[in-house]
Design an enzyme around this catalytic site. Sequence first.
Site, PDB file in Angstrom:
ATOM      1  N   ILE A 224       0.875  -1.188   0.000  1.00  0.00           N
ATOM      2  CA  ILE A 224       0.000   0.000   0.000  1.00  0.00           C
ATOM      3  C   ILE A 224       0.900   1.223   0.000  1.00  0.00           C
ATOM      4  CG2 ILE A 224      -1.750   1.287   1.240  1.00  0.00           C
ATOM      5  CD1 ILE A 224      -2.961  -1.205   2.211  1.00  0.00           C
ATOM      6  N   HIS A 225       0.950   1.917  -1.160  1.00  0.00           N
ATOM      7  CA  HIS A 225       1.888   3.037  -1.273  1.00  0.00           C
ATOM      8  C   HIS A 225       1.335   4.065  -2.241  1.00  0.00           C
ATOM      9  CE1 HIS A 225       2.457   1.549  -5.229  1.00  0.00           C
ATOM     10  NE2 HIS A 225       3.335   2.479  -5.497  1.00  0.00           N
ATOM     11  N   GLY A 226       1.996   5.234  -2.241  1.00  0.00           N
ATOM     12  CA  GLY A 226       1.795   6.247  -3.280  1.00  0.00           C
ATOM     13  C   GLY A 226       0.360   6.557  -3.668  1.00  0.00           C
TER      14      GLY A 226
ATOM     15  N   ALA B 199      -2.579   4.384  -2.606  1.00  0.00           N
ATOM     16  CA  ALA B 199      -2.936   4.606  -1.197  1.00  0.00           C
ATOM     17  C   ALA B 199      -3.814   5.837  -1.099  1.00  0.00           C
ATOM     18  CB  ALA B 199      -1.680   4.768  -0.347  1.00  0.00           C
TER      19      ALA B 199
END
Lengths: 542, 85
Positions: B14-16, B19
């Site tokens: 879960i990133h960038g 997210a």
Amino acid sequence: MLRISGTSILKRTAVGKLRYYGRRKLEIWDGTVADTAAETARLARALAEAGGQLQKLHDKAAAESGEENAAIFELHQMLLEDDDYLDAIRELITEEKRSAEYAVHTAGERFAKTFAAMADPYMRAREADIRDVSDRVAAILSGAERRAFRLGDKPCLLMAEDLAPSETVQLDKSKLLGFVTRGGSVNSHTAILARTMNIPALVGVEIDPSWDGLPAVIDGEGQALIVDPDPDVLARYRAKHEAEQRELALLQELKGLPNRTLDGHSIEICANIGQGSETQEALRNDAQGIGLFRSEFIYLGKDTAPTEEEQFGVYRRVAEEMQGRRVIIRTLDIGADKQAEYLGLKKEENPALGYRALRICLTKPELFKAQLRAILRAAAFGRVAVMFPMVTSVREVREAKALLEECRRELAAEGTAFGELETGIMIETPAAVMIADDLAREVQFFSIGTNDLTQYTLAIDRQNPELDRFYVPDHPAILRMIRMTAESAHRNGCWVGICGELGANGALTETFLRMGIDELSVVPSAILPLRKRIRGMTLSEQ
Amino acid sequence: MKSFTYTIRDEYGIHGRPAGNLVKAAKAFQSALTIECGERKSDLKKLMALMALCIKQGETVLVTASGPDEDAAIAAIRGYLSENM
């Protein structure tokens, strides 16, 4: 002349004049305000204006360097909407009666520090994004103009402490020969941009603003910045740079052209990858497929075995990205020499000869079936093949195929979609070469793993540098084994490829073509140079 | 109160921007939404807090919704995760 080391982003050369970009420090007034309602209103206006600026930057970046680079500005917009961040700012205004710019700057610093302290390198690199976003809002509030930095008329090497995404997007790309920064990492925005723009960059360099205007060289291979080079040094690097440019241009011309000799002999050239993220590099280098997808990365650095679902996600994405080009997934190829504690592998005297790869899989069918099911399911989304490593007997192959068939039956019974799967094996043991005819009747293709084949055939440990003089990769025994394998394969209706390092050896390309090798799978950067070689070749008469 | 579990498939976790879009999707609902991964827990409407959880590929998260539109929220979040992560 000074030579300062750093971390290189692209292993190429850049020659030019250094230009120092110094970010102006914002003057933030730290007194108290009387009218907190007015400050809160100022904040709201500044946030809206910042959002507008970010939208413009996003659109500019998308037009110039693609959606992927522009995405960072969308992230900035979302950070500006984060409730924790906004609550912290508003609290500083209403409780401590600070100015809006002070509140924004202070809250920004606090959150930036939190990210800087994280274990994950990707998250640590986001510290720069949080600072950039805060500075933007603070600058609007202080009335400071964030003027676009002009690079001047001649292309230059840009030198800075660090470069935020909003700064790089403003730069005139046609004037940039390279970047040099003190801060940043291979995960930082500067690195990503350098790779996208395909220009050399060095990070982690102890720069000195007083070098502004001096001639310099970025030595990508040597990972150093050379400031004010001596004339002979400069001449050498200039020549190197020119040779690189010629090579690049030539390679670009080769994209889309077939791997065919002047007298009409063809061979397929595919890419070896070790991570799903390397698929784009394979496509950029015009790979005709993925000849070896090493699946180990999914199993390493974890506390528990990867689930079928997790693996399916990775395989599916690669299959889709390759858009109908074949992707060969090699099943688990780990031994006691790698870290996967949940496998419970005991320490071995000779891990290369030990309980590894297919042996582990056949002993732990549940683990193996999770991978096989994931591969079968991914096959519904592209052209996928499976390959078993470290084969030494027909029985092993039949056992593996039986498990594969079990998986198909189970998936069909569950109603889960799966696709056709070409099945092959790695030929990397002398045993496999000697029984290649029998093995060929069990599968549809072979891929020769020359690295391990050489190790087992010459009885040499690849990892031991003292043995370097005895390690002969193009040893006649190896070449003879490759030929025998190819002949056995073709006699029995199989195609044969080479996925070991030997495949990229340009001195042997002609030999492989004459042996009738159908496919070479190599590191992406070797694909176009091999194509160039093949297209200039005529297979000589024996 | 409703909840569901989901195992992250995306290799970046879960990133960038994904997210950010997940938080955006969560903010559209009145219900309180939380996300838990082992001992780590945060409000699903807060981007920085979510990113700080450092949720990786292979980890299983528990999403909980509590409020008047909890069913719709669960469906929407589950849909977003399946399609994007």
